[in-house]
Scaffold this active site. Sequence first.
Site, PDB file in Angstrom:
ATOM      1  CB  CYS A 101      -0.949  -0.071   1.199  1.00 22.35           C
ATOM      2  SG  CYS A 101      -2.373   1.028   1.136  1.00 22.35           S
ATOM      3  CB  THR A 102       0.477   4.604   1.480  1.00 20.08           C
ATOM      4  OG1 THR A 102       0.023   4.165   2.762  1.00 20.08           O
ATOM      5  CG2 THR A 102      -0.720   4.956   0.613  1.00 20.08           C
TER       6      THR A 102
END
Length: 219
Positions: A101-102
């Site tokens: 993800c981030t």
Amino acid sequence: MILRFGILCFPGVQQLDLTGPYEVFASARDAEVHLVWKDLAPIRSATGLVLQPDTRLADAPDFDVLCVPGGSGVNALMTDGEVLAFVRDKASKARFVTSVCTGSLVLGQAGLLSGRRATTHWNAHDFLPRLGAIPVRERVVRDGPIITAGGVTSGIDFGLAVIAELLGREEAETIQLSLEYAPAPPFGAGLPETASPAVLAQARARMAASRQERETLLA
């Protein structure tokens, strides 16, 4: 031979970004998984689940795989010199440097994605070029020793892909079967392209504050 996995465990981490690959890594033969943070106090994830780091940054061994999950807490990491220095140091000695993800934004901020193909959560994909990365809209992306995964649930796919690289496809498939990982979501709203406009608008609204903070950090 013991395989050492190090997963950054920080306040505001998206717990499934962490626990998805953790479950896969910890299920592999001869695996040792460390949850790493500045101290060993319990931390609260972005959705409230309390997690327990077991290894301090200062005491962490070198890892075969370094993994940085995402979550709202990523914003603080992007300006945390101690964490960025740790990531650079351990990345220089790891076989694979990875994110879910981030978490890829942290790798980028540490200077590890320059000229590399990478992915991240759909709502942060446009930040990747600002960090020197080449954005790719795929669930798991490998570029040399860098492996990045898309949003949240892709961490399980990513974990299996990493195990296949390290221990072979049969071991990865054995773990997949043991976990009964055979996803069949009840709805087709898992991507912006397949969600309705109303659902997409609601999702964007819920993530707007964290995204705005990232806009400011990367301006």
